[in-house]
Design a protein around this motif. Sequence first.
Motif, PDB file in Angstrom:
ATOM      1  N   LYS A  56       0.928  -1.216  -0.036  1.00 14.93           N
ATOM      2  CA  LYS A  56       0.105   0.102  -0.105  1.00 14.93           C
ATOM      3  C   LYS A  56       0.830   1.309   0.052  1.00 14.93           C
ATOM      4  CE  LYS A  56      -2.065  -1.136   3.845  1.00 14.93           C
ATOM      5  NZ  LYS A  56      -0.998  -2.562   4.298  1.00 14.93           N
ATOM      6  N   SER A  57       2.181   1.360   0.864  1.00 14.05           N
ATOM      7  CA  SER A  57       2.706   2.675   0.864  1.00 14.05           C
ATOM      8  C   SER A  57       3.603   2.614  -0.221  1.00 14.05           C
ATOM      9  CB  SER A  57       3.661   2.218   2.224  1.00 14.05           C
ATOM     10  OG  SER A  57       2.937   2.406   3.334  1.00 14.05           O
ATOM     11  N   THR A  58       3.970   1.614  -0.878  1.00 20.32           N
ATOM     12  CA  THR A  58       4.857   1.581  -1.929  1.00 20.32           C
ATOM     13  C   THR A  58       3.849   2.063  -3.121  1.00 20.32           C
ATOM     14  OG1 THR A  58       6.191  -0.260  -1.286  1.00 20.32           O
ATOM     15  CG2 THR A  58       6.203   0.240  -3.836  1.00 20.32           C
ATOM     16  N   PHE A 176      -3.037   9.885   1.176  1.00 21.86           N
ATOM     17  CA  PHE A 176      -2.886   9.790   2.658  1.00 21.86           C
ATOM     18  C   PHE A 176      -2.525   8.397   3.092  1.00 21.86           C
ATOM     19  CE2 PHE A 176      -6.078  13.148   2.177  1.00 21.86           C
ATOM     20  CZ  PHE A 176      -5.886  13.943   3.037  1.00 21.86           C
ATOM     21  N   ASP A 177      -1.175   8.324   3.695  1.00 21.12           N
ATOM     22  CA  ASP A 177      -0.914   6.850   3.955  1.00 21.12           C
ATOM     23  C   ASP A 177      -0.788   6.725   5.407  1.00 21.12           C
ATOM     24  OD1 ASP A 177       0.231   4.484   3.945  1.00 21.12           O
ATOM     25  OD2 ASP A 177       2.173   5.116   3.254  1.00 21.12           O
ATOM     26  N   GLU A 178      -1.838   5.857   5.651  1.00 24.41           N
ATOM     27  CA  GLU A 178      -2.055   5.897   7.198  1.00 24.41           C
ATOM     28  C   GLU A 178      -1.907   6.942   7.984  1.00 24.41           C
ATOM     29  OE1 GLU A 178      -0.974   2.256   8.949  1.00 24.41           O
ATOM     30  OE2 GLU A 178      -0.632   0.965   7.127  1.00 24.41           O
ATOM     31  N   PRO A 179      -2.911   7.648   7.803  1.00 25.58           N
ATOM     32  CA  PRO A 179      -2.698   9.487   8.539  1.00 25.58           C
ATOM     33  C   PRO A 179      -2.821   9.470   9.761  1.00 25.58           C
ATOM     34  CG  PRO A 179      -4.545   9.401   7.283  1.00 25.58           C
ATOM     35  CD  PRO A 179      -3.873   8.117   6.873  1.00 25.58           C
TER      36      PRO A 179
END
Length: 256
Positions: A56-58, A176-179
């Motif tokens: 997901k982050s990648t 938004f990455d796990e904000p």
Amino acid sequence: MTEVSVAKEDLVPTGELVVLKSVNKHFGALHVLQDIDLTIARGEVVVVIGPSGSGKSTLCRTINRLETVDSGSIAIDGKPLPQEGKELARLRADVGMVFQSFNLFAHKTVLENVVLGQIKVRKADRKKAEEKARTLLDRVGVSTQADKYPAQLSGGQQQRVAIARALAMDPKVMLFDEPTSALDPEMINEVLEVMQQLARDGMTMIVVTHEMGFARSAANRVVFMADGRIVEEAAPDQFFSNPRSDRAKDFLSKIL
Ligand code: ADP
Ligand code: MG
């Protein structure tokens, strides 16, 4: 929280804003993104969920080119993302990103954090940049904190400043990455509320989160990833009540 309706020319959905085609990415032997095809419409809110390590982050990082891809293409608003150069910096500024850790400049005031990019990247003049920063800080509910330093703010306030800072660049899409993952529980909602409002204002958003309440209420679509692949995509109601894949069923049984 102050509600300010934004005058955005692109409130009306007009087609595809982010298009990934057959994107592949390896870290050494690890095939971290496998044939990712993903199209996000203007004004759409897509929530990406999936187990830790699923990519997901990648995925987020390739969309604003913090990571290169091995093959495939990514286009933002019809323009292919180049691998490098001036054009890349300009296109990257169209993609706002908010991380789990707030990444504010520790030695700059809250106001300066929101002003700087406008001057350096968007070449705005200082007076206009400050006005806009104050408007945005008001919009995310931290206008009274403008002259403080990040460390003097709560985590929830810092993350709202990070959102204001990203918005100051007039991004076409926000990632938004796990904000809310690094926040104390009582601060999660104040950040999710700002994101909800942004969604209602018509911002195109890609949100990696474990906040299923947010996914249900704000997302147009849920994208479920596992092992570097998009395994399933559906409207939130459909996904949560009737996941099709075993991977998704298994994942949901662990988190719900
Ligand atoms: P998620 O965000 O879904 O937890 P990530 O995109 O962070 O997943 O990571 C996907 C996989 O890629 C994981 O196995 C992770 O360890 C690996 N990975 C991520 N970044 C790097 C990197 N810079 N170098 C090597 N492996 C990485
Ligand atoms: Mg991640």
